[in-house]
Design a protein around this motif. Structure first.
Motif, PDB file in Angstrom:
ATOM      1  N   VAL A 166     -10.480 -86.206  15.083  1.00  8.39           N
ATOM      2  CA  VAL A 166      -9.504 -87.103  14.447  1.00  8.39           C
ATOM      3  C   VAL A 166      -8.095 -86.781  14.943  1.00  8.39           C
ATOM      4  O   VAL A 166      -7.301 -87.683  15.217  1.00  8.39           O
ATOM      5  N   PHE A 167      -7.788 -85.486  15.079  1.00  4.91           N
ATOM      6  CA  PHE A 167      -6.498 -85.095  15.656  1.00  4.91           C
ATOM      7  C   PHE A 167      -6.345 -85.684  17.052  1.00  4.91           C
ATOM      8  O   PHE A 167      -5.267 -86.151  17.438  1.00  4.91           O
ATOM      9  N   GLY A 168      -7.462 -85.655  17.804  1.00  4.95           N
ATOM     10  CA  GLY A 168      -7.436 -86.202  19.162  1.00  4.95           C
ATOM     11  C   GLY A 168      -7.154 -87.686  19.186  1.00  4.95           C
ATOM     12  O   GLY A 168      -6.426 -88.192  20.047  1.00  4.95           O
ATOM     13  N   LEU A 169      -7.731 -88.424  18.224  1.00  6.87           N
ATOM     14  CA  LEU A 169      -7.480 -89.862  18.131  1.00  6.87           C
ATOM     15  C   LEU A 169      -6.017 -90.137  17.800  1.00  6.87           C
ATOM     16  O   LEU A 169      -5.417 -91.089  18.302  1.00  6.87           O
ATOM     17  N   TYR A 170      -5.453 -89.296  16.957  1.00  8.38           N
ATOM     18  CA  TYR A 170      -4.040 -89.446  16.605  1.00  8.38           C
ATOM     19  C   TYR A 170      -3.177 -89.201  17.843  1.00  8.38           C
ATOM     20  O   TYR A 170      -2.225 -89.947  18.108  1.00  8.38           O
ATOM     21  N   LEU A 171      -3.538 -88.180  18.606  1.00 10.94           N
ATOM     22  CA  LEU A 171      -2.788 -87.884  19.827  1.00 10.94           C
ATOM     23  C   LEU A 171      -2.957 -88.978  20.870  1.00 10.94           C
ATOM     24  O   LEU A 171      -2.106 -89.139  21.741  1.00 10.94           O
ATOM     25  N   ARG A 172      -4.049 -89.716  20.755  1.00 12.74           N
ATOM     26  CA  ARG A 172      -4.323 -90.777  21.724  1.00 12.74           C
ATOM     27  C   ARG A 172      -3.178 -91.786  21.764  1.00 12.74           C
ATOM     28  O   ARG A 172      -2.807 -92.284  22.820  1.00 12.74           O
ATOM     29  N   HIS A 173      -2.615 -92.067  20.613  1.00 11.88           N
ATOM     30  CA  HIS A 173      -1.500 -93.024  20.557  1.00 11.88           C
ATOM     31  C   HIS A 173      -0.203 -92.382  21.070  1.00 11.88           C
ATOM     32  O   HIS A 173       0.587 -93.030  21.740  1.00 11.88           O
ATOM     33  N   TRP A 174      -0.030 -91.113  20.750  1.00 11.54           N
ATOM     34  CA  TRP A 174       1.191 -90.427  21.175  1.00 11.54           C
ATOM     35  C   TRP A 174       1.235 -90.198  22.681  1.00 11.54           C
ATOM     36  O   TRP A 174       2.305 -90.208  23.284  1.00 11.54           O
ATOM     37  N   PHE A 175       0.040 -89.999  23.279  1.00 13.90           N
ATOM     38  CA  PHE A 175      -0.001 -89.654  24.693  1.00 13.90           C
ATOM     39  C   PHE A 175      -0.549 -90.789  25.555  1.00 13.90           C
ATOM     40  O   PHE A 175      -1.161 -90.560  26.590  1.00 13.90           O
ATOM     41  N   ALA A 176      -0.351 -92.015  25.091  1.00 12.71           N
ATOM     42  CA  ALA A 176      -0.745 -93.167  25.911  1.00 12.71           C
ATOM     43  C   ALA A 176       0.118 -93.242  27.169  1.00 12.71           C
ATOM     44  O   ALA A 176      -0.295 -93.773  28.192  1.00 12.71           O
ATOM     45  N   ASN A 177       1.347 -92.714  27.070  1.00  9.54           N
ATOM     46  CA  ASN A 177       2.221 -92.646  28.233  1.00  9.54           C
ATOM     47  C   ASN A 177       1.659 -91.639  29.228  1.00  9.54           C
ATOM     48  O   ASN A 177       1.455 -90.476  28.890  1.00  9.54           O
ATOM     49  N   PRO A 178       1.397 -92.050  30.494  1.00 13.61           N
ATOM     50  CA  PRO A 178       0.821 -91.143  31.498  1.00 13.61           C
ATOM     51  C   PRO A 178       1.599 -89.842  31.667  1.00 13.61           C
ATOM     52  O   PRO A 178       1.004 -88.777  31.868  1.00 13.61           O
ATOM     53  N   LYS A 179       2.917 -89.907  31.584  1.00 11.30           N
ATOM     54  CA  LYS A 179       3.725 -88.699  31.754  1.00 11.30           C
ATOM     55  C   LYS A 179       3.485 -87.722  30.610  1.00 11.30           C
ATOM     56  O   LYS A 179       3.346 -86.505  30.822  1.00 11.30           O
ATOM     57  N   MET A 180       3.417 -88.246  29.383  1.00 16.78           N
ATOM     58  CA  MET A 180       3.158 -87.392  28.230  1.00 16.78           C
ATOM     59  C   MET A 180       1.736 -86.835  28.281  1.00 16.78           C
ATOM     60  O   MET A 180       1.499 -85.674  27.924  1.00 16.78           O
ATOM     61  N   ALA A 181       0.786 -87.671  28.725  1.00 12.44           N
ATOM     62  CA  ALA A 181      -0.604 -87.232  28.831  1.00 12.44           C
ATOM     63  C   ALA A 181      -0.729 -86.095  29.841  1.00 12.44           C
ATOM     64  O   ALA A 181      -1.467 -85.129  29.623  1.00 12.44           O
ATOM     65  N   LYS A 182       0.011 -86.201  30.938  1.00  5.59           N
ATOM     66  CA  LYS A 182      -0.035 -85.157  31.963  1.00  5.59           C
ATOM     67  C   LYS A 182       0.511 -83.840  31.418  1.00  5.59           C
ATOM     68  O   LYS A 182      -0.035 -82.766  31.687  1.00  5.59           O
TER      69      LYS A 182
END
Length: 205
Positions: A166-182
């Motif tokens: 569930v934490f990962g799903l929440y982060l999914r929205h925060w890190f949709a930006n490729p730079k943030m995901a990297k």
């Protein structure tokens, strides 16, 4: 087994289940990348590994692992190398993996990764060889008590997998930006590399 024993065991055990570690981090990242269902299915690989460890501890075969320094070192070396390999690939990842995996083969691969990560750490079996006996009454059936404690542990582990997913799903929205995901991938890679190094340089007790 006395009910009060379980009442003491469950909160202490859940604290161990929820402790941040490589497998929990992997569940969180799997949910971020592939969705909650894939992360939950992948977590079954970890459950399989822990089930085998509980069986070893209950049968007394875990003593063999700690009696053999060579065997312990070999498993530890392979586990550390696998952790570092995952960290290396995660560090090099440039994608923002927000995708859905629907094939059984890919989910099986994620479960295999969780399985290998769990069994690659021989010190994880300490939970079952040192922690479980504290709640076992030697005047009663030890195997039966290990079974009850083991089932409770695995159910709590599934709950921990779900919470981290569930934490990962929440982060999914925060890190949709490729730079943030990297950046997140690199942070996860550093944590996994540190875990691998800690395992590599840990000593057999």
């Amino acid at each position: 087994m006395e009910i009060w024993t379980l009442l003491f065991f469950i909160p202490a055990c859940f604290a161990l289940n929820m402790a941040p570690g490589p497998n929990n981090l992997l569940s969180m990242n799997n949910a971020r990348c592939y969705g909650f269902k894939s992360a939950l299915i992948a977590g079954l690989g970890r459950i399989t590994a822990f089930s085998a460890m509980i069986a070893l501890a209950a049968s007394g075969l875990a003593v063999v692992l700690y009696a053999s320094e060579t065997l312990f070192f070999t498993i530890k070396l392979l586990g550390a190398a696998y952790l570092l390999w995952i960290a290396f690939n995660l560090w090099r990842s440039t994608a923002s993996p927000v995708t859905d995996i629907d094939t059984t083969q890919n989910r099986f691969g994620l479960a295999k990764q969780e399985l290998m990560l769990a069994i690659g750490n021989p010190k994880a079996i300490l939970i079952f060889t040192a922690f479980f006996p504290q709640f076992v009454d030697v005047s009663a059936s030890v195997n039966e008590q290990f079974f009850v404690l083991g089932c409770a542990f695995l159910l709590l582990e599934l709950a921990a997998i779900s919470i981290y997913a569930v934490f990962g799903l929440y982060l999914r929205h925060w890190f949709a930006n490729p730079k943030m995901a990297k950046r997140f991938n690199k942070a996860c890679a550093i944590f996994l590399a540190m875990s691998g190094a800690n395992l590599l340089f840990s000593r057999q007790q």
